[in-house]
Design an enzyme around this catalytic site. Structure first.
Site, mmCIF file in Angstrom:
data_model
loop_
_atom_site.group_PDB
_atom_site.id
_atom_site.type_symbol
_atom_site.label_atom_id
_atom_site.label_comp_id
_atom_site.label_asym_id
_atom_site.label_seq_id
_atom_site.Cartn_x
_atom_site.Cartn_y
_atom_site.Cartn_z
ATOM 1 N N ILE A 1 36.223 171.756 127.291
ATOM 2 C CA ILE A 1 35.613 172.595 128.234
ATOM 3 C C ILE A 1 35.867 174.026 127.698
ATOM 4 C CG2 ILE A 1 34.651 172.980 130.448
ATOM 5 C CD1 ILE A 1 35.530 170.584 131.420
ATOM 6 N N SER B 1 36.674 169.515 140.315
ATOM 7 C CA SER B 1 36.390 168.464 139.955
ATOM 8 C C SER B 1 35.802 167.929 140.881
ATOM 9 C CB SER B 1 37.386 167.532 139.248
ATOM 10 O OG SER B 1 36.826 165.994 139.007
ATOM 11 N N THR C 1 35.745 164.923 141.724
ATOM 12 C CA THR C 1 37.048 163.760 142.215
ATOM 13 C C THR C 1 37.542 164.123 143.482
ATOM 14 O OG1 THR C 1 38.583 162.308 141.007
ATOM 15 C CG2 THR C 1 39.014 164.548 140.943
ATOM 16 N N TYR D 1 46.109 162.758 139.517
ATOM 17 C CA TYR D 1 45.055 163.744 138.907
ATOM 18 C C TYR D 1 44.281 164.319 140.008
ATOM 19 C CZ TYR D 1 41.056 165.517 136.894
ATOM 20 O OH TYR D 1 39.662 166.196 136.446
ATOM 21 N N LYS E 1 43.991 168.278 141.891
ATOM 22 C CA LYS E 1 42.868 169.241 141.936
ATOM 23 C C LYS E 1 42.442 169.623 143.273
ATOM 24 C CE LYS E 1 41.396 169.405 137.420
ATOM 25 N NZ LYS E 1 41.591 170.734 137.006
ATOM 26 N N ASN F 1 30.379 165.235 135.551
ATOM 27 C CA ASN F 1 30.997 164.481 134.339
ATOM 28 C C ASN F 1 30.585 165.357 132.961
ATOM 29 O OD1 ASN F 1 31.210 162.365 136.538
ATOM 30 N ND2 ASN F 1 31.882 160.971 134.707
ATOM 31 N N VAL G 1 31.213 147.451 129.580
ATOM 32 C CA VAL G 1 30.587 148.145 130.776
ATOM 33 C C VAL G 1 31.386 147.557 132.000
ATOM 34 C CG1 VAL G 1 28.510 148.540 132.374
ATOM 35 C CG2 VAL G 1 28.277 148.586 129.683
HETATM 36 C C1 UD1 Z 1 36.802 160.535 135.676
HETATM 37 C C2 UD1 Z 1 37.113 161.295 136.778
HETATM 38 C C3 UD1 Z 1 36.754 162.618 136.549
HETATM 39 C C4 UD1 Z 1 37.085 163.185 135.290
HETATM 40 C C5 UD1 Z 1 36.141 162.635 134.414
HETATM 41 C C6 UD1 Z 1 36.192 163.213 133.021
HETATM 42 C C7 UD1 Z 1 37.876 160.083 138.815
HETATM 43 C C8 UD1 Z 1 37.269 159.375 140.074
HETATM 44 N N1 UD1 Z 1 36.880 160.383 137.990
HETATM 45 O O1 UD1 Z 1 35.280 160.446 135.987
HETATM 46 O O2 UD1 Z 1 37.286 163.416 137.723
HETATM 47 O O3 UD1 Z 1 36.442 164.592 135.652
HETATM 48 O O4 UD1 Z 1 36.720 161.418 134.422
HETATM 49 O O5 UD1 Z 1 37.660 163.217 132.698
HETATM 50 O O6 UD1 Z 1 39.024 159.955 138.629
HETATM 51 N N2 UD1 Z 1 32.698 153.269 131.842
HETATM 52 C C9 UD1 Z 1 32.564 151.908 131.490
HETATM 53 N N3 UD1 Z 1 33.142 151.783 130.394
HETATM 54 C C10 UD1 Z 1 34.173 152.685 129.523
HETATM 55 C C11 UD1 Z 1 34.229 153.714 130.066
HETATM 56 C C12 UD1 Z 1 33.640 154.065 131.323
HETATM 57 O O7 UD1 Z 1 31.590 151.375 131.689
HETATM 58 O O8 UD1 Z 1 34.729 152.298 128.665
HETATM 59 C C13 UD1 Z 1 31.877 153.537 133.193
HETATM 60 C C14 UD1 Z 1 32.848 153.901 134.382
HETATM 61 O O9 UD1 Z 1 33.052 152.543 135.013
HETATM 62 C C15 UD1 Z 1 32.240 154.862 134.921
HETATM 63 C C16 UD1 Z 1 31.137 155.697 133.861
HETATM 64 O O10 UD1 Z 1 31.201 154.711 132.970
HETATM 65 O O11 UD1 Z 1 31.187 154.258 135.696
HETATM 66 C C17 UD1 Z 1 31.772 157.066 133.738
HETATM 67 O O12 UD1 Z 1 33.295 156.847 133.514
HETATM 68 P P1 UD1 Z 1 34.152 158.214 133.071
HETATM 69 O O13 UD1 Z 1 33.506 158.692 131.583
HETATM 70 O O14 UD1 Z 1 35.401 157.401 132.681
HETATM 71 O O15 UD1 Z 1 34.261 159.277 134.115
HETATM 72 P P2 UD1 Z 1 34.587 159.052 135.500
HETATM 73 O O16 UD1 Z 1 35.436 157.912 135.766
HETATM 74 O O17 UD1 Z 1 33.132 159.195 136.224
#
Ligand code: UD1
Length: 338
Positions: free
Chosen positions: A13, A126, A128, A151, A155, A180, A218
């Protein structure tokens, strides 16, 4: 020309924000320890804007190193603070490291600002901080729930630190609560470069599509959402970068209504994991190899922003859509391969 210090400016960012600030006429000083980024980002920023930002490699969590930055660049008028450790899972394994690093940085920077009467500070916060929302879309006034990771806790506490610092000094703060952030600059010269196996969805998707990972899992399709997968508010990193320019402008021009303001920075639209995959397959033309796996511990079911406050007060609104986000992420992944 006003000079802004960007901590963590070679990161995902931070680099995009540097580009947008330079385009808006600011002079940028980047301070970064390169722990999760590469110095060639500076060259690539220069390629995009034709302006080379000043760069100093320092560990801002060390008081003397932080002081060095402000001594070297006495004309700094504002700070945008991106520098922080940010991996949710790692923070659960190394909480002390996270607290020392993230609090060390913000406290050292604020101390220097106070000593030198530097007034403007934009904090990288965030969504979060909200935890699992009771009501959607989520507003800035929603309650802050117990943090689910160190983490997230850093924040939350950083926002509290800023509250008390603004009460006791001339420092004015805008904390931007990002949803996100995904995507990359249209030039494909800067983007997200995760270390090792990505935790986040988009880099995992693009690395799978290009053959660096075998398969995307997923995480759960039995959530109480229309298609059973989790819902997030994905925001293009360039839109997010522009929000920082608007925020620092607001502070410098004394347009802020309080000494500490919070804004949600998202699109206001929630998309499920399967919708993101569909968008990616459409824009890239690549069929993604994925399976449905178990839920990931700690995942929020669904969250998306009410962005009306940012629209009204900052005059900012996200411009990009999900397809342009997944396409730009793919172009960046392709450019990395070259
Ligand atoms: C997390 C953090 C957020 C941070 C962001 C970016 C929390 C609650 N959220 O967001 O603060 O700003 O990362 O660093 O701590 N997913 C899959 N398969 C994968 C990876 C992800 O299905 O291999 C799904 C996850 O379950 C989720 C979505 O994709 O539903 C987004 O996940 P992710 O990109 O990791 O972001 P967050 O967990 O939302």
């Amino acid at each position: 020309m006003k000079t802004i210090l960007i901590t963590g400016g070679t990161g995902f960012i931070g680099s995009h924000t540097t580009v947008e600030l330079q385009k808006a006429g600011y002079n940028v000083v980047i301070a970064d320890n390169l722990s999760n980024s590469n110095e060639n980002v500076i060259d690539n920023i220069e390629k995009i804007t034709n302006i080379r930002p000043c760069f100093i490699k320092v560990d801002l969590s060390k008081e003397d190193e932080c002081k060095k930055v402000f001594d070297k660049y006495p004309n700094i008028e504002g700070v945008i603070n991106f520098a922080a450790s940010k991996a949710v899972g790692e923070s659960c394994e190394k909480p002390i490291m996270y607290y020392k690093n993230n609090f060390g940085i913000i406290l050292n920077v604020l101390e220097q600002m106070k000593q030198r009467d530097i007034k403007y500070f934009v904090q990288s916060s965030s969504c979060t901080v909200y935890g699992e929302p009771d009501k959607l879309p989520i507003k800035e006034s929603s309650p802050i729930k117990e943090a689910t990771s160190p983490y997230g806790h850093t924040k939350q506490v950083s926002e509290e630190i800023l509250k008390f610092v603004t009460l006791s000094s001339n420092i004015k703060v805008i904390a931007l609560r990002y949803f996100n952030p995904i995507g990359a600059h249209e030039s494909a010269l800067i983007g997200e470069l995760p270390n090792g196996v990505p935790n986040n969805l988009i880099p995992y998707i693009t690395q799978t599509a290009i053959g660096l990972r075998k398969q995307l899992t997923v995480f759960g399709d039995d959530y109480p959402t229309p298609d059973g997968t989790c819902i997030r508010d994905y925001i293009h990193v360039v839109d997010l970068a522009k929000a920082h320019v608007v925020a620092i402008d607001r502070l410098i021009n004394n347009k802020n209504k309080k000494s500490l303001e919070f804004f949600n920075i998202g699109t206001g639209n929630g998309f499920s994991v399967l919708e993101v995959i569909k968008s990616f397959e459409k824009t890239s033309g690549v069929k993604l190899n994925y399976v449905i796996g178990p839920r990931r511990q700690g995942d929020i079911i669904q969250i998306y922003a009410d962005t009306s406050l940012a629209e009204k007060e900052l005059g900012w609104k996200a411009q990009e859509n999900l397809d342009s986000m997944t396409l730009s992420a793919w172009k960046w992944q392709l450019a990395l391969k070259k």
